[in-house]
Design a protein around this motif. Structure first.
Motif, PDB file in Angstrom:
ATOM      1  N   GLU A 126       0.773  -0.955  -0.010  1.00  0.00           N
ATOM      2  CA  GLU A 126       0.058   0.008  -0.121  1.00  0.00           C
ATOM      3  C   GLU A 126       0.813   1.090  -0.133  1.00  0.00           C
ATOM      4  OE1 GLU A 126      -3.323   2.211   2.930  1.00  0.00           O
ATOM      5  OE2 GLU A 126      -2.896  -0.011   3.021  1.00  0.00           O
ATOM      6  N   GLN A 127       0.664   2.177  -0.927  1.00  0.00           N
ATOM      7  CA  GLN A 127       1.438   3.399  -0.901  1.00  0.00           C
ATOM      8  C   GLN A 127       1.191   4.199   0.302  1.00  0.00           C
ATOM      9  OE1 GLN A 127       2.019   5.156  -4.766  1.00  0.00           O
ATOM     10  NE2 GLN A 127       2.092   7.208  -3.922  1.00  0.00           N
ATOM     11  N   LEU A 128       2.137   4.656   0.949  1.00  0.00           N
ATOM     12  CA  LEU A 128       1.982   5.280   2.237  1.00  0.00           C
ATOM     13  C   LEU A 128       1.885   6.804   1.888  1.00  0.00           C
ATOM     14  CD1 LEU A 128       1.871   5.134   5.181  1.00  0.00           C
ATOM     15  CD2 LEU A 128       4.435   5.147   5.111  1.00  0.00           C
ATOM     16  N   ARG A 129       3.087   7.321   1.598  1.00  0.00           N
ATOM     17  CA  ARG A 129       2.991   8.868   1.052  1.00  0.00           C
ATOM     18  C   ARG A 129       4.402   9.269   0.431  1.00  0.00           C
ATOM     19  NH1 ARG A 129       4.607  12.680   6.319  1.00  0.00           N
ATOM     20  NH2 ARG A 129       5.270  14.086   4.309  1.00  0.00           N
ATOM     21  N   ILE A 171       9.201   7.648   8.282  1.00  0.00           N
ATOM     22  CA  ILE A 171       8.559   6.730   7.592  1.00  0.00           C
ATOM     23  C   ILE A 171       7.750   5.486   8.205  1.00  0.00           C
ATOM     24  CG2 ILE A 171       8.651   5.076   5.741  1.00  0.00           C
ATOM     25  CD1 ILE A 171      10.898   6.942   4.467  1.00  0.00           C
ATOM     26  N   LYS A 191      -5.715   0.292   9.376  1.00  0.00           N
ATOM     27  CA  LYS A 191      -6.306  -0.833   8.584  1.00  0.00           C
ATOM     28  C   LYS A 191      -6.923  -1.871   9.591  1.00  0.00           C
ATOM     29  CE  LYS A 191      -4.253  -2.718   4.969  1.00  0.00           C
ATOM     30  NZ  LYS A 191      -5.010  -2.428   4.021  1.00  0.00           N
ATOM     31  N   ASP A 208       4.906   6.846  10.361  1.00  0.00           N
ATOM     32  CA  ASP A 208       3.755   6.774   9.534  1.00  0.00           C
ATOM     33  C   ASP A 208       3.151   5.445   9.235  1.00  0.00           C
ATOM     34  OD1 ASP A 208       3.729   9.484   9.648  1.00  0.00           O
ATOM     35  OD2 ASP A 208       4.944   9.802   7.899  1.00  0.00           O
ATOM     36  N   ALA A 209       4.014   4.491   8.839  1.00  0.00           N
ATOM     37  CA  ALA A 209       3.568   3.241   8.670  1.00  0.00           C
ATOM     38  C   ALA A 209       2.716   2.537   9.774  1.00  0.00           C
ATOM     39  CB  ALA A 209       4.714   2.358   8.136  1.00  0.00           C
ATOM     40  N   ARG A 240      -0.555   3.969   9.767  1.00  0.00           N
ATOM     41  CA  ARG A 240      -1.393   3.456   8.706  1.00  0.00           C
ATOM     42  C   ARG A 240      -2.037   2.048   8.950  1.00  0.00           C
ATOM     43  NH1 ARG A 240      -1.558   4.241   3.195  1.00  0.00           N
ATOM     44  NH2 ARG A 240      -1.408   6.444   3.673  1.00  0.00           N
ATOM     45  N   PHE A 259       6.164   2.551   0.666  1.00  0.00           N
ATOM     46  CA  PHE A 259       5.209   1.737   0.683  1.00  0.00           C
ATOM     47  C   PHE A 259       5.212   0.855   1.947  1.00  0.00           C
ATOM     48  CE2 PHE A 259       6.420   2.260  -3.755  1.00  0.00           C
ATOM     49  CZ  PHE A 259       4.929   2.072  -4.313  1.00  0.00           C
ATOM     50  N   THR A 260       3.940   0.328   2.451  1.00  0.00           N
ATOM     51  CA  THR A 260       3.996  -0.152   3.544  1.00  0.00           C
ATOM     52  C   THR A 260       3.235  -1.613   3.644  1.00  0.00           C
ATOM     53  OG1 THR A 260       3.384  -0.115   6.108  1.00  0.00           O
ATOM     54  CG2 THR A 260       1.832   0.796   4.482  1.00  0.00           C
TER      55      THR A 260
END
Length: 252
Positions: A92-95, A152, A163, A155-156, A159, A113-114
């Motif tokens: 999944e594209q994170l940012r 990063i 989910k 942030d992951a 995210r 990505f994560t």
């Protein structure tokens, strides 16, 4: 000597050389639950900058590949994970991370990505590319990472925690038949919080299609009470209503 001009097919008024070039990279925050703790897949850099430091897997996007293609290529090269497994991962594209000085070599923009995945194998003993080693690291020990990879990773985690609020992903980290206590442990591990057991049980059982009872099955859990009922993953893929994490303390 021919004058430099725009590439073939470009509008005649557009000069790409008027803009300073920069590189595009990919970084991957791949997370899993191992031994009741959240782990991240890290590589140890074998080259400067940050030689010897731990970092997220990743690297430069080649001229004729997409960011996702580059992410899968770099993940396989640097960790030695089986190519078929890497190809099947849901990334999944994170940012996008684009601070001007995030890389000491040049201006580098990274697409991150994560993925939160169960049953991940050990990476290769020796890394490839510019990595000399890869391993799973407990998230609490993943400190002082190279570049801005600490940001990063933070942030992951946010995210993948989200989910679990809106999808049935948590059941993938449980045995085929599991207790609600085992399911709760997955949420507590990823969210790094304690949850109120009766409230968690009530919300899970009230969410259509989340779990299904296994008729007549139960498991002793080490306590003095009666054996706990067993459940399996239900047919749902998203949670309606969502199972929101508590904002403060064990309030779920």
């Amino acid at each position: 000597m021919a004058l430099r001009g725009p590439p073939p097919g470009a509008p005649v008024t557009y000069d790409p050389y008027a803009f300073e070039p920069f590189a595009v990279t990919v970084d991957l925050a791949v997370l899993t639950v191992r031994g009741g703790a959240l782990h991240v897949l890290l590589i140890r850099r074998g080259q400067e900058p940050y030689a010897g430091a731990w970092a997220l897997p990743g690297g430069f996007v080649l001229p004729r590949e997409s960011a996702e293609t580059a992410a899968r290529r770099e993940l396989a090269e640097e960790t030695g994970l089986p190519p078929a497994l890497v190809a099947a991962l849901h990334l999944e594209q994170l940012r996008t991370y684009s601070e001007p000085d995030r890389d000491p070599r040049m201006r580098v923009v990274s697409v991150a990505f994560t993925a939160l995945v169960p049953d991940m194998p050990e990476p290769a003993e020796e890394g490839g590319g510019d990595a000399d080693r890869a391993r799973w690291v407990p998230l609490g020990e993943a400190a002082e990472l190279a570049f801005d990879h600490g940001l990063i990773l933070a942030d992951a985690r946010q995210r993948v925690g989200s989910k679990l609020e809106y999808t049935c992903l948590a059941t993938a980290f449980c045995p085929p038949e599991f207790t609600l206590g085992e399911l709760q442990a997955v949420y507590e591990t990823v969210w790094d919080t304690s949850l109120d057991r009766p409230n968690f049980r009530r919300k899970v059982l009230a969410t259509p299609g989340f779990v299904e009872a296994v008729p007549g099955a139960a498991r002793l859990t080490g306590g003095r009470g009666k054996p706990a009922a067993l459940y399996r993953a239900g047919p749902a893929t998203t949670l309606h209503p969502p199972l929101l994490r508590p904002s403060e303390g064990p309030t779920l």
